[in-house]
Motif scaffolding. Structure first.
Motif, PDB file in Angstrom:
ATOM      1  N   LEU A   1       0.826  -1.211   0.000  1.00 45.59           N
ATOM      2  CA  LEU A   1       0.000   0.000   0.000  1.00 45.59           C
ATOM      3  C   LEU A   1       0.858   1.257   0.000  1.00 45.59           C
ATOM      4  O   LEU A   1       0.524   2.249  -0.650  1.00 45.59           O
ATOM      5  N   SER A   2       1.972   1.234   0.727  1.00 46.17           N
ATOM      6  CA  SER A   2       2.826   2.419   0.767  1.00 46.17           C
ATOM      7  C   SER A   2       3.442   2.704  -0.593  1.00 46.17           C
ATOM      8  O   SER A   2       3.744   3.859  -0.911  1.00 46.17           O
ATOM      9  N   LYS A   3       3.635   1.671  -1.412  1.00 42.54           N
ATOM     10  CA  LYS A   3       4.164   1.874  -2.764  1.00 42.54           C
ATOM     11  C   LYS A   3       3.089   2.428  -3.696  1.00 42.54           C
ATOM     12  O   LYS A   3       3.393   3.160  -4.635  1.00 42.54           O
ATOM     13  N   ILE A   4       1.840   2.082  -3.466  1.00 41.50           N
ATOM     14  CA  ILE A   4       0.730   2.512  -4.306  1.00 41.50           C
ATOM     15  C   ILE A   4       0.316   3.943  -3.992  1.00 41.50           C
ATOM     16  O   ILE A   4       0.080   4.755  -4.889  1.00 41.50           O
ATOM     17  N   ILE A   5       0.247   4.286  -2.708  1.00 40.34           N
ATOM     18  CA  ILE A   5      -0.242   5.595  -2.264  1.00 40.34           C
ATOM     19  C   ILE A   5       0.857   6.625  -2.502  1.00 40.34           C
ATOM     20  O   ILE A   5       1.973   6.468  -2.010  1.00 40.34           O
ATOM     21  N   PRO A   6       0.547   7.706  -3.237  1.00 44.18           N
ATOM     22  CA  PRO A   6       1.556   8.733  -3.457  1.00 44.18           C
ATOM     23  C   PRO A   6       1.894   9.494  -2.181  1.00 44.18           C
ATOM     24  O   PRO A   6       1.070   9.615  -1.284  1.00 44.18           O
ATOM     25  N   ASP A   7       3.121   9.990  -2.108  1.00 45.21           N
ATOM     26  CA  ASP A   7       3.606  10.776  -0.964  1.00 45.21           C
ATOM     27  C   ASP A   7       3.531  10.000   0.349  1.00 45.21           C
ATOM     28  O   ASP A   7       3.333  10.568   1.424  1.00 45.21           O
TER      29      ASP A   7
END
Length: 75
Positions: free
Chosen positions: A65-71
């Motif tokens: 999820l951290s790779k998908i969500i920008p910033d």
């Protein structure tokens, strides 16, 4: 909730008839402690492994999820 009695009223209201309790099939003894301890250790080890896999799965989802969500930075 509702309760349903699957007996006749005479059987339910009879209070004077004593009911027998079945004896224990395996009475407690001190020599059953050793197998119980090893069984508990195996159960604990299995539980720890299951929990470790659960935590790994959750952490992997967080990384994805951290790779998908920008910033989103991993802190």
């Amino acid at each position: 909730g509702q309760f349903f009695v699957m007996m006749s009223p005479q059987e339910v209201l009879q209070g004077g008839t004593p009911r027998s309790i079945a004896p224990r099939a395996h009475p407690y003894s001190s020599k059953s402690e050793a197998p119980r301890a090893t069984r508990d250790e195996k159960r604990r080890a299995q539980h720890n492994e299951v929990e470790r896999r659960r935590r790994d799965k959750i952490n992997n989802w967080i990384v994805q999820l951290s790779k998908i969500i920008p910033d989103c930075s991993m802190e």
